[in-house]
Design an enzyme around this catalytic site. Structure first.
Site, PDB file in Angstrom:
ATOM      1  N   ARG A 297     -46.999  21.228  63.117  1.00  0.00           N
ATOM      2  CA  ARG A 297     -46.133  21.730  64.185  1.00  0.00           C
ATOM      3  C   ARG A 297     -46.573  21.214  65.550  1.00  0.00           C
ATOM      4  O   ARG A 297     -45.735  20.848  66.379  1.00  0.00           O
ATOM      5  CB  ARG A 297     -46.122  23.266  64.152  1.00  0.00           C
ATOM      6  CG  ARG A 297     -45.315  23.812  62.989  1.00  0.00           C
ATOM      7  CD  ARG A 297     -45.400  25.321  62.846  1.00  0.00           C
ATOM      8  NE  ARG A 297     -44.467  25.769  61.822  1.00  0.00           N
ATOM      9  CZ  ARG A 297     -44.374  27.024  61.377  1.00  0.00           C
ATOM     10  NH1 ARG A 297     -45.173  27.961  61.886  1.00  0.00           N
ATOM     11  NH2 ARG A 297     -43.495  27.344  60.454  1.00  0.00           N
ATOM     12  N   TYR A 441     -37.376  20.266  61.537  1.00  0.00           N
ATOM     13  CA  TYR A 441     -38.387  20.340  60.486  1.00  0.00           C
ATOM     14  C   TYR A 441     -39.684  20.986  60.959  1.00  0.00           C
ATOM     15  O   TYR A 441     -39.883  21.223  62.137  1.00  0.00           O
ATOM     16  CB  TYR A 441     -38.617  18.993  59.819  1.00  0.00           C
ATOM     17  CG  TYR A 441     -39.106  17.810  60.604  1.00  0.00           C
ATOM     18  CD1 TYR A 441     -39.620  17.893  61.887  1.00  0.00           C
ATOM     19  CD2 TYR A 441     -39.055  16.546  60.015  1.00  0.00           C
ATOM     20  CE1 TYR A 441     -40.068  16.782  62.557  1.00  0.00           C
ATOM     21  CE2 TYR A 441     -39.505  15.423  60.685  1.00  0.00           C
ATOM     22  CZ  TYR A 441     -40.010  15.551  61.956  1.00  0.00           C
ATOM     23  OH  TYR A 441     -40.458  14.439  62.618  1.00  0.00           O
ATOM     24  N   GLU A 442     -40.534  21.299  59.985  1.00  0.00           N
ATOM     25  CA  GLU A 442     -41.762  22.082  60.194  1.00  0.00           C
ATOM     26  C   GLU A 442     -41.468  23.452  60.801  1.00  0.00           C
ATOM     27  O   GLU A 442     -42.248  23.993  61.573  1.00  0.00           O
ATOM     28  CB  GLU A 442     -42.763  21.323  61.074  1.00  0.00           C
ATOM     29  CG  GLU A 442     -43.165  19.967  60.549  1.00  0.00           C
ATOM     30  CD  GLU A 442     -43.697  20.000  59.126  1.00  0.00           C
ATOM     31  OE1 GLU A 442     -44.118  21.077  58.676  1.00  0.00           O
ATOM     32  OE2 GLU A 442     -43.683  18.950  58.454  1.00  0.00           O
ATOM     33  N   GLY A 443     -40.351  24.022  60.401  1.00  0.00           N
ATOM     34  CA  GLY A 443     -39.917  25.306  60.932  1.00  0.00           C
ATOM     35  C   GLY A 443     -38.991  25.083  62.104  1.00  0.00           C
ATOM     36  O   GLY A 443     -39.403  24.562  63.140  1.00  0.00           O
TER      37      GLY A 443
END
Length: 596
Positions: A297, A441-443
């Site tokens: 992140r 992406y990645e949350g």
């Protein structure tokens, strides 16, 4: 092609002048040799490599994309050779432990090199970026045997890594995963299931690929409490770790045709009884995976910053050259048929917004990078905990704000280019397409906001918040009576007061009604970020005002002008965000679902 020159002057200013790299990082155990001379040499070489080797491949890699044929993925022309040069130069092991063949340099430096890479070729950066995350997870949670057999190869770049979380029916809600892990002999497991959206899941850059896979053991409880993490190699690990065994039961079923980052292979991965090895404790997969995910992140936030820098530099170059109309104050260059568009106020507003947010975000990201080094290396455990708290608090802010800004900066650059920004030849539309995924992406950034208000604010009775609130409060108290700093400190103080009020409101309302916290989350995260940037800009202005005499190159003058712009034209948004937060959930939640 876009315009880019590594912003080394600004990086050095943030490192050495603003954030005190010498006192904060080189005094840490193991960082003593990472002096200014060493750091500057590495940054200069990294800039050269990125500008000369990666940038020329960016547009061609986007046009060609990855090739898929019966489970085999080939990267675009030039990528394999560039990766080989990248690996030979030692970039893959920059911050890896010397025990495993790495250089042991600070994570701060790795952050800075990541920005240079993502500014010049984000797709290329995906491959080593995933490997860094896999290295971190294995170093923290792997057994001694697994570490000995895998980390040297990740550090030297011969092998790569991935993160396999998402399945066709679940993304954010990982408690729904179906992938199974059946115990075999000798602490081995058979992994069966399908994962999608796996970046760098299959490619031709390395000899082996190590997949870190979330799966369920037969006795696993439901939800995220029943998830375990497994290492599943493309080729089985040999007895010594140096030799490769036979091909494992993992294969690429297809690659996605995407909006952007087309030179990065995004794969559907099929695990058919593939041999895997447990990483960490049974049912402890989420804790282990978060080691990799949190690093990812922060890395994605750096991607947003890198793309924003290229967008800004390209827009400045175009605005200086493109001639349209006359300055509203009268012809700026009467000998020419038209003035360059950089004379127009709206163009300047876009450029100044991009610059102010780029430089503020860079300072904030480097601050977080330094605290990551402190959290890992400082001899005082109390100081380590403080730094770890700060990194945890700022991770969702860096990820969400920097990627929102990256996409916004790309579209602002496109607006400055006008119709030419919509045409592939110029390269600006690629920045827009590449930047969009970083918000997802990645949350997704909405998930980052929920993480901030739902987990970080109340964690340990608000302990994490104090790591940010205390230094900001201290700076305001120290400088509020200085008349030369009033235009910076007063707006910061007002915005900080709004943030404190909003924090108390979100905490109180969230305890009573979780939907209230959810409704405020995204606005709260942006308010938090704007205050954080106001703090670094106020500190920057104070420093540059003291240094401006003898500023022959205009560096400090430009910093002061940019700080003025931020306080006057960007920070006022904090008031609107505060009003939106205080409006509560009703405007969002009152309408029935069927009425949409």
């Amino acid at each position: 092609m876009v315009s880019y020159k590594a912003p080394l002057d600004d990086i050095r200013f943030c490192l050495y002048d603003l954030l005190g790299y010498d006192d904060r990082v080189t005094t840490l155990p193991g960082c003593e040799e990472a002096t200014r001379d060493v750091v500057d040499a590495i940054l200069e070489e990294g800039a050269r490599f990125c500008e000369n080797e990666l940038l020329p491949l960016n547009q061609s890699g986007d046009s060609e994309g990855c090739h898929f044929d019966k489970g085999v993925v080939r990267t675009p022309k030039g990528f394999k050779e560039a990766y080989a040069a990248y690996r030979v130069a030692g970039w893959t092991g920059l911050a890896a432990d010397p025990i495993y063949g790495g250089q042991g340099l600070p994570k701060t430096l790795e952050f800075l090199v990541q920005e240079l890479i993502c500014s010049t070729n984000m797709s290329f950066g995906m491959y080593p970026g995933l490997s860094h995350g896999a290295y971190n997870a294995l170093e923290t949670w792997g057994s001694d045997d697994l570490k000995a057999r895998t980390l040297p190869h990740l550090a030297d770049g011969r092998w790569a890594g991935t993160m396999c979380l998402t399945e066709p029916h679940c993304g954010t809600d990982l408690g729904l995963i179906h992938t199974r892990a059946e115990p075999l002999e000798g602490q081995r497991y058979g992994i069966t299931g399908q994962k999608i959206f796996i970046s760098a899941g299959e490619h031709d850059l390395t000899e082996n690929i190590l997949h870190l896979v979330l799966a369920r053991l037969p006795d696993a409880p439901s939800g995220t409490r029943g998830i375990s993490l497994f290492l599943v190699p493309k080729f089985l690990l040999g007895e010594s770790g140096d030799d490769l065994g036979q091909r494992n039961g993992v294969s690429c079923g297809s690659i996605e045709e995407k909006m952007g980052i087309k030179a990065s292979s995004t794969c559907v991965m099929n695990f058919d009884g593939a041999e895997g090895y447990l990483v960490g404790e049974p049912h402890g997969g989420m804790k282990a995976m978060f080691t990799m995910m949190n690093a990812a992140r922060l890395g994605v936030g750096i991607q947003g910053l890198g793309l924003a820098e290229t967008a800004y530099q390209s827009a400045v170059a175009y605005a200086r050259e493109r001639r349209q109309g006359r300055s509203l104050a009268g012809p700026a260059e009467p000998q020419q048929k038209a003035d360059p568009i950089i004379v127009h106020p709206d163009v300047r507003k876009n450029l100044m917004t991009m610059r102010a947010l780029n430089e503020g975000s860079r300072a904030l990201a480097i601050w977080v990078g330094m605290e990551l080094d402190v959290a890992e290396r400082h001899p005082d455990m109390t100081r380590r905990q403080e730094a770890d708290d700060f990194v945890a608090l700022m991770t969702p802010v860096i990820k969400a704000f920097c990627t929102d800004h990256g996409f916004d900066a790309a579209t602002r650059a496109q607006q400055i280019y006008g119709g030419h920004g919509y045409i592939k030849e110029q390269g600006i539309e690629q920045l827009v397409r590449d930047a969009r995924i970083t918000q997802i992406y990645e949350g997704t950034n909405g998930i980052q906001a929920l993480d901030l208000v739902g987990r970080k604010l109340g964690q340990n009775m608000g302990r994490l918040l104090r790591r940010f609130f205390h230094p900001v409060h201290g700076f305001i108290e120290e400088n509020q009576t200085d008349p030369t700093l009033a235009i910076y400190v007063l707006p910061l103080a007002k915005a900080f007061s709004r943030l404190q009020q909003a924090t108390a409101w979100v905490a109180q309302q969230g305890l009573r009604d979780p939907e209230e916290a959810g409704a405020a989350a995204s606005d709260y995260l942006r308010l938090f970020a704007l205050v954080a940037l106001a703090y670094v800009w106020a500190r920057t202005a104070k420093l540059c005002l003291a240094k401006q005499e003898g500023d022959s190159g205009g560096f400090y003058r430009a910093k002061i002008n940019t700080a003025d712009f931020y306080m006057a034209r960007i920070l006022p948004e904090s008031n609107a965000l505060f009003q939106q937060i205080m409006a509560g959930k009703k405007p969002l939640m009152a309408m029935a679902a069927d009425d949409f």
